[in-house]
Design an enzyme around this catalytic site. Structure first.
Site, PDB file in Angstrom:
ATOM      1  N   TYR A   1       1.113  -1.544   0.303  1.00 45.79           N
ATOM      2  CA  TYR A   1       0.106  -0.007  -0.589  1.00 45.79           C
ATOM      3  C   TYR A   1       0.665   1.370   0.111  1.00 45.79           C
ATOM      4  O   TYR A   1       2.071   1.412   0.264  1.00 45.79           O
ATOM      5  CB  TYR A   1      -0.866   0.270   1.009  1.00 45.79           C
ATOM      6  CG  TYR A   1      -0.504   0.530   2.106  1.00 45.79           C
ATOM      7  CD1 TYR A   1      -0.011   1.966   3.325  1.00 45.79           C
ATOM      8  CD2 TYR A   1       0.032  -0.589   3.546  1.00 45.79           C
ATOM      9  CE1 TYR A   1       0.187   1.845   4.113  1.00 45.79           C
ATOM     10  CE2 TYR A   1       0.866  -1.393   4.763  1.00 45.79           C
ATOM     11  CZ  TYR A   1       0.898   1.019   4.990  1.00 45.79           C
ATOM     12  OH  TYR A   1       1.640   0.902   6.466  1.00 45.79           O
ATOM     13  N   CYS A   2       0.220   2.786  -0.151  1.00 44.03           N
ATOM     14  CA  CYS A   2       0.828   3.459  -0.340  1.00 44.03           C
ATOM     15  C   CYS A   2      -0.119   4.893  -0.008  1.00 44.03           C
ATOM     16  O   CYS A   2      -1.279   4.652   1.020  1.00 44.03           O
ATOM     17  CB  CYS A   2       1.682   3.440  -1.806  1.00 44.03           C
ATOM     18  SG  CYS A   2       0.719   4.084  -2.751  1.00 44.03           S
ATOM     19  N   ARG A   3       0.181   6.272  -0.667  1.00 40.30           N
ATOM     20  CA  ARG A   3      -0.961   6.902   0.133  1.00 40.30           C
ATOM     21  C   ARG A   3      -2.555   6.878  -0.618  1.00 40.30           C
ATOM     22  O   ARG A   3      -3.454   6.845  -0.484  1.00 40.30           O
ATOM     23  CB  ARG A   3      -0.338   8.279  -0.619  1.00 40.30           C
ATOM     24  CG  ARG A   3      -1.104   9.965  -0.248  1.00 40.30           C
ATOM     25  CD  ARG A   3      -0.763  10.947  -0.242  1.00 40.30           C
ATOM     26  NE  ARG A   3      -0.383  10.503  -1.174  1.00 40.30           N
ATOM     27  CZ  ARG A   3      -1.032  11.407  -2.604  1.00 40.30           C
ATOM     28  NH1 ARG A   3      -2.323  11.336  -2.055  1.00 40.30           N
ATOM     29  NH2 ARG A   3      -0.735  11.796  -3.875  1.00 40.30           N
TER      30      ARG A   3
ATOM     31  N   LEU B   1      -3.472   4.599   2.163  1.00 42.43           N
ATOM     32  CA  LEU B   1      -3.504   3.689   3.530  1.00 42.43           C
ATOM     33  C   LEU B   1      -5.180   3.533   3.972  1.00 42.43           C
ATOM     34  O   LEU B   1      -5.289   2.351   4.282  1.00 42.43           O
ATOM     35  CB  LEU B   1      -2.672   5.265   4.241  1.00 42.43           C
ATOM     36  CG  LEU B   1      -2.419   5.267   5.605  1.00 42.43           C
ATOM     37  CD1 LEU B   1      -1.376   3.829   5.561  1.00 42.43           C
ATOM     38  CD2 LEU B   1      -1.657   6.562   6.154  1.00 42.43           C
TER      39      LEU B   1
ATOM     40  N   GLY C   1      -2.182   4.377  -3.690  1.00 48.54           N
ATOM     41  CA  GLY C   1      -2.407   3.150  -4.794  1.00 48.54           C
ATOM     42  C   GLY C   1      -1.624   3.277  -6.070  1.00 48.54           C
ATOM     43  O   GLY C   1      -1.443   2.141  -6.494  1.00 48.54           O
TER      44      GLY C   1
END
Length: 109
Positions: free
Chosen positions: A68-70, A96, A72
């Site tokens: 995951y990231c901020r 997130l 996607g």
């Protein structure tokens, strides 16, 4: 310097191993270390998406990996890289908040 690098790799391996035992999957935050420090999912480790190809060899190609990231976007890029490297069970969990909801994990701040 080499010793420090080996120590960091050993610690990452230990954290990944503990994570797999506890959850049956690996959870990787592919954002920057600064973003990670501002809030991350419980049990996640931080490996920036550009460095995901250096994922420890102890992770088997069929182990389940959530990224995951901020938003996607970066986790999508990291997912593509891992799949190209032969990992078979890689899931882009998105951003997130989305990953937190979908995996039922708390955001640690």
């Amino acid at each position: 310097r080499n010793l420090k690098k080996k120590l960091v790799e050993s610690i990452k391996t230990l954290i990944l191993s503990i994570g797999l035992i506890a959850n049956d999957y690996y959870l990787i935050d592919v954002r920057t270390p600064e973003e990670f420090k501002s809030g991350y999912l419980e049990d996640a480790i931080n490996i920036e998406w550009q460095n995901i190809k250096d994922l420890n060899k102890q992770i088997k190609k069929d182990d389940k990996i959530y990224l995951y990231c901020r938003s996607g976007n970066r986790s999508g890029k990291a997912t593509d890289i891992l799949i190209a490297l032969g990992y078979k069970n890689v899931i882009n969990a998105g951003g997130l908040k989305e990953a937190s909801e979908n995996l039922s994990l708390k955001i640690i701040k």
